[in-house]
Design a protein around this motif. Sequence first.
Motif, short mmCIF file in Angstrom:
data_model
loop_
_atom_site.label_atom_id
_atom_site.label_comp_id
_atom_site.label_asym_id
_atom_site.label_seq_id
_atom_site.Cartn_x
_atom_site.Cartn_y
_atom_site.Cartn_z
N ILE A 1 0.85 -1.20 0.00
CA ILE A 1 0.00 0.00 0.00
C ILE A 1 0.88 1.25 0.00
N ALA A 2 1.91 1.25 0.87
CA ALA A 2 2.77 2.43 1.03
C ALA A 2 3.54 2.76 -0.25
N VAL A 3 4.17 1.76 -0.87
CA VAL A 3 5.01 2.08 -2.04
C VAL A 3 4.16 2.40 -3.27
N CYS A 4 2.95 1.89 -3.34
CA CYS A 4 2.07 2.25 -4.45
C CYS A 4 1.46 3.63 -4.23
N HIS A 5 1.22 3.96 -2.98
CA HIS A 5 0.70 5.30 -2.65
C HIS A 5 1.67 6.38 -3.12
N GLU A 6 2.97 6.07 -3.09
CA GLU A 6 3.99 7.02 -3.57
C GLU A 6 3.75 7.40 -5.04
N LEU A 7 3.09 6.52 -5.79
CA LEU A 7 2.79 6.78 -7.20
C LEU A 7 1.35 7.25 -7.41
N GLY A 8 0.62 7.41 -6.31
CA GLY A 8 -0.79 7.77 -6.44
C GLY A 8 -1.68 6.60 -6.78
N VAL A 9 -1.22 5.38 -6.49
CA VAL A 9 -2.01 4.17 -6.72
C VAL A 9 -2.60 3.74 -5.38
N GLU A 10 -3.90 3.67 -5.32
CA GLU A 10 -4.62 3.37 -4.08
C GLU A 10 -4.88 1.87 -3.97
N LEU A 11 -4.25 1.21 -2.98
CA LEU A 11 -4.46 -0.22 -2.79
C LEU A 11 -5.17 -0.56 -1.48
N SER A 12 -5.44 0.43 -0.64
CA SER A 12 -5.93 0.11 0.71
C SER A 12 -7.29 -0.57 0.70
N ARG A 13 -8.07 -0.40 -0.37
CA ARG A 13 -9.39 -1.05 -0.42
C ARG A 13 -9.34 -2.43 -1.06
N HIS A 14 -8.15 -2.86 -1.48
CA HIS A 14 -8.03 -4.17 -2.14
C HIS A 14 -8.44 -5.30 -1.20
N LEU B 1 12.17 -9.50 3.45
CA LEU B 1 13.46 -8.88 3.14
C LEU B 1 13.59 -7.56 3.90
N GLY B 2 14.78 -7.30 4.40
CA GLY B 2 15.03 -6.02 5.08
C GLY B 2 14.71 -6.07 6.56
N GLU B 3 15.57 -5.48 7.36
CA GLU B 3 15.39 -5.47 8.82
C GLU B 3 14.60 -4.25 9.28
N THR B 4 14.96 -3.09 8.73
CA THR B 4 14.33 -1.85 9.18
C THR B 4 13.15 -1.53 8.27
N ARG B 5 12.30 -0.61 8.70
CA ARG B 5 11.17 -0.17 7.87
C ARG B 5 11.68 0.35 6.53
N GLU B 6 12.75 1.17 6.56
CA GLU B 6 13.26 1.75 5.31
C GLU B 6 13.81 0.66 4.39
N ALA B 7 14.49 -0.33 4.95
CA ALA B 7 15.02 -1.43 4.13
C ALA B 7 13.88 -2.24 3.53
N LYS B 8 12.82 -2.46 4.30
CA LYS B 8 11.65 -3.18 3.77
C LYS B 8 11.01 -2.38 2.64
N LEU B 9 10.86 -1.08 2.85
CA LEU B 9 10.28 -0.24 1.80
C LEU B 9 11.11 -0.30 0.52
N GLU B 10 12.44 -0.32 0.67
CA GLU B 10 13.31 -0.42 -0.51
C GLU B 10 13.05 -1.72 -1.28
N SER B 11 12.86 -2.83 -0.55
CA SER B 11 12.57 -4.11 -1.21
C SER B 11 11.25 -4.05 -1.96
#
Length: 153
Positions: A53-66, A120-130
């Motif tokens: 949801i978070a990384v798609c929101h960065e592009l203006g793509v709404e997934l929260s209702r999926h 993948l990724g330990e921290t929130r930022e590392a997860k977001l990068e994945s």
Amino acid sequence: MTHPLPQSVLFCCDHNAVRSPMAEGIMKKFYGQGTYVQSVGVQNDMEIDGFSIAVCHELGVELSRHRSRSFDEMEEWGEDLSSFDLVVALSPASQARAMELTRFYHLEVEFWPTLDPTGLGETREAKLESYRATRDQIITRLTDRWGAAQGNT
């Protein structure tokens, strides 16, 4: 070489919680309502993933209702695989299931091996990068197949 947009496309992955909802949402955003787009998983045992949801929101793509759903649920709800022009599998398990379900139809199944960022990724930022890497892989596949995004971006 880009192809004309199909009338309908079904994206599938393992759980319909990360990769296939991203592909569905991004395709709708990039190419508008001219193509009917849905997504399913081999299983439906997870809700839509918050990082997706978070990384798609960065592009203006709404997934929260999926709402996640499986191949079986799709058929229970009266939607038949044969009604899709193209099935795009994003994981080996979903490719196997799509091939099994489409062997009775003349239906195109494409396999787009796509990184599963979960775990993948330990921290929130590392997860977001994945998750961004997965999102960007999907975008590259979409634009390689159907050309640059049209209009709504």
